[in-house]
Design a protein around this motif. Structure first.
Motif, PDB file in Angstrom:
ATOM      1  N   SER A  16      28.212  16.830 -17.224  1.00 46.48           N
ATOM      2  CA  SER A  16      28.645  17.785 -16.206  1.00 46.48           C
ATOM      3  C   SER A  16      30.151  17.959 -16.355  1.00 46.48           C
ATOM      4  O   SER A  16      30.618  18.354 -17.417  1.00 46.48           O
ATOM      5  N   ALA A  17      30.932  17.624 -15.333  1.00 50.89           N
ATOM      6  CA  ALA A  17      32.385  17.767 -15.408  1.00 50.89           C
ATOM      7  C   ALA A  17      33.026  16.584 -16.136  1.00 50.89           C
ATOM      8  O   ALA A  17      32.403  15.543 -16.353  1.00 50.89           O
ATOM      9  N   LEU A  18      34.291  16.766 -16.488  1.00 49.58           N
ATOM     10  CA  LEU A  18      35.029  15.757 -17.253  1.00 49.58           C
ATOM     11  C   LEU A  18      35.430  14.599 -16.342  1.00 49.58           C
ATOM     12  O   LEU A  18      36.084  14.804 -15.312  1.00 49.58           O
ATOM     13  N   PRO A  19      35.073  13.366 -16.682  1.00 46.11           N
ATOM     14  CA  PRO A  19      35.488  12.217 -15.874  1.00 46.11           C
ATOM     15  C   PRO A  19      36.825  11.676 -16.345  1.00 46.11           C
ATOM     16  O   PRO A  19      37.324  12.030 -17.417  1.00 46.11           O
ATOM     17  N   SER A  20      37.392  10.799 -15.544  1.00 52.02           N
ATOM     18  CA  SER A  20      38.614  10.111 -15.967  1.00 52.02           C
ATOM     19  C   SER A  20      38.253   8.894 -16.811  1.00 52.02           C
ATOM     20  O   SER A  20      37.105   8.441 -16.820  1.00 52.02           O
ATOM     21  N   HIS A  35      31.826  12.191 -26.604  1.00 59.28           N
ATOM     22  CA  HIS A  35      32.663  13.225 -25.982  1.00 59.28           C
ATOM     23  C   HIS A  35      32.793  13.046 -24.464  1.00 59.28           C
ATOM     24  O   HIS A  35      32.942  14.034 -23.742  1.00 59.28           O
ATOM     25  N   VAL A  36      32.775  11.839 -23.977  1.00 60.24           N
ATOM     26  CA  VAL A  36      32.762  11.613 -22.532  1.00 60.24           C
ATOM     27  C   VAL A  36      34.076  12.033 -21.888  1.00 60.24           C
ATOM     28  O   VAL A  36      34.102  12.732 -20.878  1.00 60.24           O
ATOM     29  N   ASP A  58      29.754  20.008 -27.361  1.00 65.14           N
ATOM     30  CA  ASP A  58      30.032  18.568 -27.370  1.00 65.14           C
ATOM     31  C   ASP A  58      29.204  17.854 -26.305  1.00 65.14           C
ATOM     32  O   ASP A  58      28.657  16.768 -26.547  1.00 65.14           O
ATOM     33  N   ILE A  59      29.126  18.458 -25.132  1.00 69.65           N
ATOM     34  CA  ILE A  59      28.344  17.863 -24.049  1.00 69.65           C
ATOM     35  C   ILE A  59      26.874  17.775 -24.445  1.00 69.65           C
ATOM     36  O   ILE A  59      26.224  16.743 -24.261  1.00 69.65           O
ATOM     37  N   VAL A  60      26.349  18.864 -25.005  1.00 68.88           N
ATOM     38  CA  VAL A  60      24.948  18.893 -25.435  1.00 68.88           C
ATOM     39  C   VAL A  60      24.710  17.866 -26.535  1.00 68.88           C
ATOM     40  O   VAL A  60      23.660  17.198 -26.572  1.00 68.88           O
ATOM     41  N   GLU A  61      25.683  17.694 -27.420  1.00 65.94           N
ATOM     42  CA  GLU A  61      25.548  16.700 -28.489  1.00 65.94           C
ATOM     43  C   GLU A  61      25.375  15.293 -27.906  1.00 65.94           C
ATOM     44  O   GLU A  61      24.539  14.506 -28.368  1.00 65.94           O
ATOM     45  N   ASP A  62      26.147  14.979 -26.873  1.00 69.47           N
ATOM     46  CA  ASP A  62      26.024  13.668 -26.240  1.00 69.47           C
ATOM     47  C   ASP A  62      24.654  13.478 -25.593  1.00 69.47           C
ATOM     48  O   ASP A  62      24.042  12.404 -25.701  1.00 69.47           O
ATOM     49  N   VAL A  63      24.174  14.526 -24.913  1.00 73.35           N
ATOM     50  CA  VAL A  63      22.860  14.418 -24.271  1.00 73.35           C
ATOM     51  C   VAL A  63      21.768  14.254 -25.317  1.00 73.35           C
ATOM     52  O   VAL A  63      20.878  13.390 -25.191  1.00 73.35           O
ATOM     53  N   ASN A  64      21.814  15.066 -26.366  1.00 72.55           N
ATOM     54  CA  ASN A  64      20.792  14.981 -27.417  1.00 72.55           C
ATOM     55  C   ASN A  64      20.802  13.616 -28.097  1.00 72.55           C
ATOM     56  O   ASN A  64      19.739  13.056 -28.404  1.00 72.55           O
ATOM     57  N   TRP A  65      22.000  13.082 -28.331  1.00 76.12           N
ATOM     58  CA  TRP A  65      22.086  11.734 -28.910  1.00 76.12           C
ATOM     59  C   TRP A  65      21.393  10.710 -28.010  1.00 76.12           C
ATOM     60  O   TRP A  65      20.601   9.879 -28.468  1.00 76.12           O
ATOM     61  N   ALA A  66      21.701  10.785 -26.712  1.00 80.27           N
ATOM     62  CA  ALA A  66      21.118   9.827 -25.773  1.00 80.27           C
ATOM     63  C   ALA A  66      19.597   9.960 -25.702  1.00 80.27           C
ATOM     64  O   ALA A  66      18.880   8.961 -25.556  1.00 80.27           O
ATOM     65  N   LEU A  67      19.098  11.190 -25.821  1.00 76.51           N
ATOM     66  CA  LEU A  67      17.659  11.414 -25.778  1.00 76.51           C
ATOM     67  C   LEU A  67      16.960  10.943 -27.057  1.00 76.51           C
ATOM     68  O   LEU A  67      15.852  10.383 -27.009  1.00 76.51           O
TER      69      LEU A  67
END
Length: 360
Positions: free
Chosen positions: A72-76, A99-100, A109-118
């Motif tokens: 979702s949004a960028l965390p610290s 890409h957190v 980049d966000i989608v890449e992280d989700v796909n990796w986790a899945l």
């Protein structure tokens, strides 16, 4: 000539004085604004029972690897680190996505992280660092088949409501729960409930009932989350109210005034989401403007005393289903976890109501 110059100077001084007064009034008005919370102080007792449904293999055991991402949004960096350290203390092995915390990250980049986790077979669950905004864009780029095949819990709330709905549409559960805030001052009872739910220990919450509500009992798949976010998935491919199963609807929100909450609920009313629910649980309404009657006033039957008062008078008069107000979950200091996408049971009595998660 001197008189003209003097006149110009006087006008400028006057304008500056007016601007200064305006700024001062703005500051004073900002300082005078009072925000209130509704629903977060509900007295609640929690008991537990083991999950016995068809998705028992999805729950975690000590040493499991958990993907730490922010879809979702960028965390610290601090939010991400506290999440990682907290999961370690719970006995898991957190693995941070690529890409957190990248400030220049893209949607891809966000989608890449989700796909990796899945896709990574070593990852057993997905823990989101924060909500915010943007989940609906990423969700559109995810494969429904991949989500179903992964058979992995996703944990989060707020904007993560989009993913809860998406997971429900493919038939697997998810956990509506606090994220980085889990490890930063969450009350002990909520902290314990979230830790237990990850392991498959299902809570039954018994809550003190206020004046508002409708008595009765209902069973159905638990759906919903953040009201404004949930409204955005209605009619989309991620609309979890269209699975053909009876459902219990949970809704909460933060920073919305009575006009906005009324608008979102009107959409849910017009699309049949409220009328088709087996039961409804309203959670916390936080950071509300103090004057709840400012928008409606005389045109809506007089001043509303609370959000629950507005909802009761505007949306519940023709509903014959159990409805509860004040379940302590949402954006306040108390945020009990909920198992979404699995059958739940809601019982509303004269003095209390009970919400049982993960009903077998």
């Amino acid at each position: 000539m001197k008189k003209r110059i003097l006149s110009v100077i006087c006008v400028c001084v006057l304008l500056l004085s007016i601007a200064a007064c305006t700024d001062q009034n703005y500051v004073e008005n900002q300082q005078e604004e009072v925000l209130i919370n509704e629903g977060e102080d509900t007295k609640t007792e929690v008991s537990y029972s083991a999950y016995g449904g068809e998705h028992s293999e999805m729950f975690l055991k000590e040493g499991d690897k958990i993907a730490v991402i922010s879809p979702s949004a960028l965390p610290s960096r601090e939010q991400t680190d506290s999440t990682i350290e907290g999961l370690k203390k719970w006995g898991y092995e957190p693995v941070e996505g690529k890409h957190v915390c990248e400030e220049k990250r893209t949607l891809d980049d966000i989608v890449e992280d989700v796909n990796w986790a899945l896709e990574d077979p070593e990852i057993k669950a997905i823990f989101c660092v924060r909500g915010g905004y943007g989940a609906s864009e990423a969700a559109e780029k995810l494969s429904q088949d991949m989500i179903k095949a992964s058979n992995k819990l996703i944990i989060g709330y707020s904007d993560i409501t989009v993913y809860h709905s998406q997971w429900t549409t493919v038939g697997i559960p998810s956990i509506h729960a606090c994220m980085s805030g889990t490890f930063n001052g969450l009350p002990d009872s909520c902290f314990e409930a979230e830790e237990k739910m990850l392991k498959g220990e299902m809570p039954t919450y018994t809550c003190e009932k206020g004046e508002q509500g409708i008595e009765g009992t209902a069973r159905g798949v638990l759906v919903g989350g953040n009201l404004s976010t949930f409204t955005s998935v209605i009619g989309t491919a991620f609309d979890c109210t269209k699975t053909g199963q009876p459902y219990i609807l949970f809704l909460e929100d933060v920073g919305e005034d009575v006009q906005h909450i009324h608008r979102y609920l009107t959409i849910l009313k017009h699309t049949g989401v409220l009328d088709n629910a087996s039961g409804i649980v309203f959670g916390e309404w936080t950071e509300l403007p103090e004057d709840l009657g400012d928008y409606f006033g005389r045109t809506r039957g007089g001043k509303f005393e609370s959000i629950s008062d507005m909802i009761t008078r505007q949306f519940l008069t023709d509903l014959d289903i159990p409805v509860a107000f004040g379940f302590p979950a949402g954006h306040g200091d108390i945020n009990y976890p909920l198992l979404m996408g699995e059958e739940a049971e809601l019982t509303v009595n004269a003095d209390d109501f009970a919400l049982r998660c993960g009903v077998n």
